[in-house]
Design a protein around this motif. Structure first.
Motif, PDB file in Angstrom:
ATOM      1  N   LYS A   1       0.793  -1.236   0.000  1.00 38.62           N
ATOM      2  CA  LYS A   1       0.000   0.000   0.000  1.00 38.62           C
ATOM      3  C   LYS A   1       0.822   1.283   0.000  1.00 38.62           C
ATOM      4  N   LEU A   2       2.073   1.225  -0.381  1.00 41.10           N
ATOM      5  CA  LEU A   2       2.869   2.455  -0.476  1.00 41.10           C
ATOM      6  C   LEU A   2       2.211   3.397  -1.492  1.00 41.10           C
ATOM      7  N   GLY A   3       2.028   4.646  -1.103  1.00 41.69           N
ATOM      8  CA  GLY A   3       1.408   5.630  -1.998  1.00 41.69           C
ATOM      9  C   GLY A   3      -0.112   5.559  -2.012  1.00 41.69           C
ATOM     10  N   GLU A   4      -0.661   4.667  -1.207  1.00 42.35           N
ATOM     11  CA  GLU A   4      -2.134   4.541  -1.179  1.00 42.35           C
ATOM     12  C   GLU A   4      -2.682   5.072   0.140  1.00 42.35           C
ATOM     13  N   SER A   5      -3.989   5.252   0.151  1.00 40.83           N
ATOM     14  CA  SER A   5      -4.642   5.748   1.365  1.00 40.83           C
ATOM     15  C   SER A   5      -4.724   4.615   2.392  1.00 40.83           C
ATOM     16  N   ILE A   6      -4.319   4.895   3.625  1.00 42.90           N
ATOM     17  CA  ILE A   6      -4.404   3.887   4.688  1.00 42.90           C
ATOM     18  C   ILE A   6      -4.993   4.511   5.949  1.00 42.90           C
ATOM     19  N   THR A   7      -5.475   3.651   6.804  1.00 44.23           N
ATOM     20  CA  THR A   7      -6.014   4.101   8.085  1.00 44.23           C
ATOM     21  C   THR A   7      -5.103   3.573   9.180  1.00 44.23           C
ATOM     22  N   ALA A   8      -4.592   4.480   9.990  1.00 45.84           N
ATOM     23  CA  ALA A   8      -3.720   4.085  11.099  1.00 45.84           C
ATOM     24  C   ALA A   8      -4.506   4.210  12.398  1.00 45.84           C
ATOM     25  N   ARG A   9      -4.751   3.076  13.018  1.00 48.21           N
ATOM     26  CA  ARG A   9      -5.479   3.109  14.293  1.00 48.21           C
ATOM     27  C   ARG A   9      -4.470   3.134  15.417  1.00 48.21           C
ATOM     28  N   LEU A  10      -4.341   4.281  16.052  1.00 50.44           N
ATOM     29  CA  LEU A  10      -3.379   4.451  17.140  1.00 50.44           C
ATOM     30  C   LEU A  10      -4.139   4.354  18.459  1.00 50.44           C
ATOM     31  N   PRO A  11      -3.414   4.217  19.570  1.00 51.34           N
ATOM     32  CA  PRO A  11      -4.126   4.050  20.836  1.00 51.34           C
ATOM     33  C   PRO A  11      -5.159   5.152  21.087  1.00 51.34           C
ATOM     34  N   LYS A  12      -4.838   6.402  20.703  1.00 54.48           N
ATOM     35  CA  LYS A  12      -5.765   7.492  21.043  1.00 54.48           C
ATOM     36  C   LYS A  12      -6.462   8.141  19.863  1.00 54.48           C
ATOM     37  N   GLU A  13      -6.074   7.786  18.653  1.00 50.23           N
ATOM     38  CA  GLU A  13      -6.721   8.420  17.489  1.00 50.23           C
ATOM     39  C   GLU A  13      -6.628   7.524  16.262  1.00 50.23           C
ATOM     40  N   THR A  14      -7.465   7.820  15.307  1.00 50.56           N
ATOM     41  CA  THR A  14      -7.431   7.109  14.039  1.00 50.56           C
ATOM     42  C   THR A  14      -7.124   8.134  12.957  1.00 50.56           C
ATOM     43  N   LEU A  15      -6.089   7.853  12.188  1.00 54.75           N
ATOM     44  CA  LEU A  15      -5.663   8.808  11.161  1.00 54.75           C
ATOM     45  C   LEU A  15      -5.827   8.186   9.782  1.00 54.75           C
ATOM     46  N   VAL A  16      -6.306   8.985   8.844  1.00 54.63           N
ATOM     47  CA  VAL A  16      -6.397   8.526   7.457  1.00 54.63           C
ATOM     48  C   VAL A  16      -5.474   9.412   6.629  1.00 54.63           C
ATOM     49  N   GLY A  17      -4.607   8.794   5.880  1.00 54.95           N
ATOM     50  CA  GLY A  17      -3.678   9.567   5.053  1.00 54.95           C
ATOM     51  C   GLY A  17      -3.050   8.665   4.012  1.00 54.95           C
TER      52      GLY A  17
ATOM     53  N   SER B   1      14.366   5.590  11.085  1.00 52.96           N
ATOM     54  CA  SER B   1      14.187   4.728  12.261  1.00 52.96           C
ATOM     55  C   SER B   1      13.133   3.654  11.996  1.00 52.96           C
ATOM     56  N   GLY B   2      12.481   3.728  10.846  1.00 53.46           N
ATOM     57  CA  GLY B   2      11.432   2.755  10.528  1.00 53.46           C
ATOM     58  C   GLY B   2      10.044   3.272  10.843  1.00 53.46           C
ATOM     59  N   ALA B   3       9.943   4.511  11.361  1.00 55.13           N
ATOM     60  CA  ALA B   3       8.606   5.063  11.620  1.00 55.13           C
ATOM     61  C   ALA B   3       7.846   5.217  10.312  1.00 55.13           C
ATOM     62  N   LEU B   4       6.538   4.944  10.378  1.00 57.36           N
ATOM     63  CA  LEU B   4       5.694   5.081   9.180  1.00 57.36           C
ATOM     64  C   LEU B   4       5.423   6.563   8.927  1.00 57.36           C
ATOM     65  N   LEU B   5       5.557   6.985   7.689  1.00 60.43           N
ATOM     66  CA  LEU B   5       5.283   8.376   7.321  1.00 60.43           C
ATOM     67  C   LEU B   5       3.912   8.446   6.672  1.00 60.43           C
ATOM     68  N   LEU B   6       3.037   9.204   7.306  1.00 64.40           N
ATOM     69  CA  LEU B   6       1.667   9.320   6.817  1.00 64.40           C
ATOM     70  C   LEU B   6       1.421  10.748   6.357  1.00 64.40           C
ATOM     71  N   LYS B   7       1.116  10.898   5.060  1.00 67.47           N
ATOM     72  CA  LYS B   7       0.845  12.236   4.514  1.00 67.47           C
ATOM     73  C   LYS B   7      -0.625  12.559   4.739  1.00 67.47           C
ATOM     74  N   MET B   8      -0.852  13.612   5.507  1.00 66.46           N
ATOM     75  CA  MET B   8      -2.219  13.980   5.875  1.00 66.46           C
ATOM     76  C   MET B   8      -2.852  14.830   4.768  1.00 66.46           C
ATOM     77  N   PRO B   9      -4.180  14.984   4.797  1.00 66.48           N
ATOM     78  CA  PRO B   9      -4.844  15.764   3.736  1.00 66.48           C
ATOM     79  C   PRO B   9      -4.292  17.188   3.611  1.00 66.48           C
ATOM     80  N   ASP B  10      -3.764  17.772   4.717  1.00 69.65           N
ATOM     81  CA  ASP B  10      -3.202  19.127   4.621  1.00 69.65           C
ATOM     82  C   ASP B  10      -1.726  19.103   4.211  1.00 69.65           C
ATOM     83  N   ALA B  11      -1.247  17.937   3.750  1.00 70.74           N
ATOM     84  CA  ALA B  11       0.122  17.739   3.234  1.00 70.74           C
ATOM     85  C   ALA B  11       1.192  17.681   4.330  1.00 70.74           C
ATOM     86  N   THR B  12       0.802  17.783   5.598  1.00 63.47           N
ATOM     87  CA  THR B  12       1.799  17.583   6.652  1.00 63.47           C
ATOM     88  C   THR B  12       2.081  16.080   6.766  1.00 63.47           C
ATOM     89  N   ILE B  13       3.266  15.770   7.297  1.00 69.81           N
ATOM     90  CA  ILE B  13       3.651  14.363   7.432  1.00 69.81           C
ATOM     91  C   ILE B  13       3.652  13.982   8.908  1.00 69.81           C
TER      92      ILE B  13
END
Ligand code: BTN
Length: 232
Positions: A186-202, A210-222
């Motif tokens: 799913k690289l380059g595709e829309s994904i949903t990240a369910r975190l302990p306190k929030e759900t992010l779609v990007g 470091s291996g952290a996942l980079l999620l591009k948000m609708p406002d283009a922030t990462i």
């Protein structure tokens, strides 16, 4: 190869951790034909029926503490490369962040890395579904790979991990990261990240050093995501 082979045990990670605490050498492998209390990530059970591969490798990496997390990506790539060598040409291998291995979009293998406080050793636990898989997952047999035994896959995997560890100790994370991104699900595709306190779609934009996942948000922030399960 230093292999401890067991008919059955609770968890090969438990046996390997005890061996590591008692000074077992880097590279030691614990292999069981079945587990009675196989563990997955995030407290999940890992169903461990004979026919599949259950192994744990002790590693005493020559790396600084901040780079230790990279080993889970290294292991995922070693698994992907190993399966690619033996897989039928019409099956596809992907890595799903952080370190699941998918064949034809279904989970075929998982990794559970455990350690203790001062990180002088790690135990890399690996499960590969060879002949059977739980509901919703897949196994190598289903993907048309029938000619390799658990022992052969273990040996191929051991060689691949050792090669990549040597490369990683010499060249750092960049080649591992590139190999991981090449196979990323799913690289380059829309994904949903369910975190302990929030759900992010990007949009899944890659992984950082470091291996952290980079999620591009609708406002283009990462957003950099370090933990939490990502449901795609
Ligand atoms: C996951 O995807 O949740 C990780 C699964 C890891 C399973 C392996 S099987 C060998 C080793 N022993 C365990 O108890 N777990 C790991």
């Amino acid at each position: 190869m230093n292999i401890v082979e067991l008919e059955t045990t609770d968890s090969t990670n438990n046996v390997a951790k005890e061996l590591a605490q008692n000074g077992a050498a880097s590279g030691t492998i614990v292999w069981a034909h079945a587990q009675t209390a196989g563990r997955g990530r995030q407290g999940n059970q890992w169903v461990s029926i004979p026919g599949n591969l259950f192994m744990s490798m002790i590693l005493r990496p020559k790396a600084s503490v901040e780079n230790i997390g990279q080993i889970s990506f290294l292991t995922a790539i070693a698994l992907a490369m190993t399966l690619e060598k033996i897989i039928s040409s019409d099956a596809e291998v992907h890595v799903k962040w952080p370190n699941d291995i998918l064949i034809n979009q279904k989970k075929a293998s998982g990794i559970l890395i455990e350690t203790e406080g001062h990180l002088s050793w790690l135990v890399i636990g690996i499960g590969v579904n060879i002949t059977n898989a739980p509901e919703g997952a897949t196994c190598l047999y289903e993907a048309g790979i029938k000619t390799h035994t658990a022992r052969q896959i273990l040996e191929l995997l051991d060689a691949q991990i050792n090669t990549l560890v040597q490369q990683w100790e010499k060249d750092g994370f960049a080649p591992i990261r590139a190999a991981w991104l090449k196979r990323a699900y799913k690289l380059g595709e829309s994904i949903t990240a369910r975190l302990p306190k929030e759900t992010l779609v990007g949009v899944f934009d890659g992984i950082d050093h470091s291996g952290a996942l980079l999620l591009k948000m609708p406002d283009a922030t990462i957003k950099n995501i370090n933990s939490g399960e990502v449901f795609l």
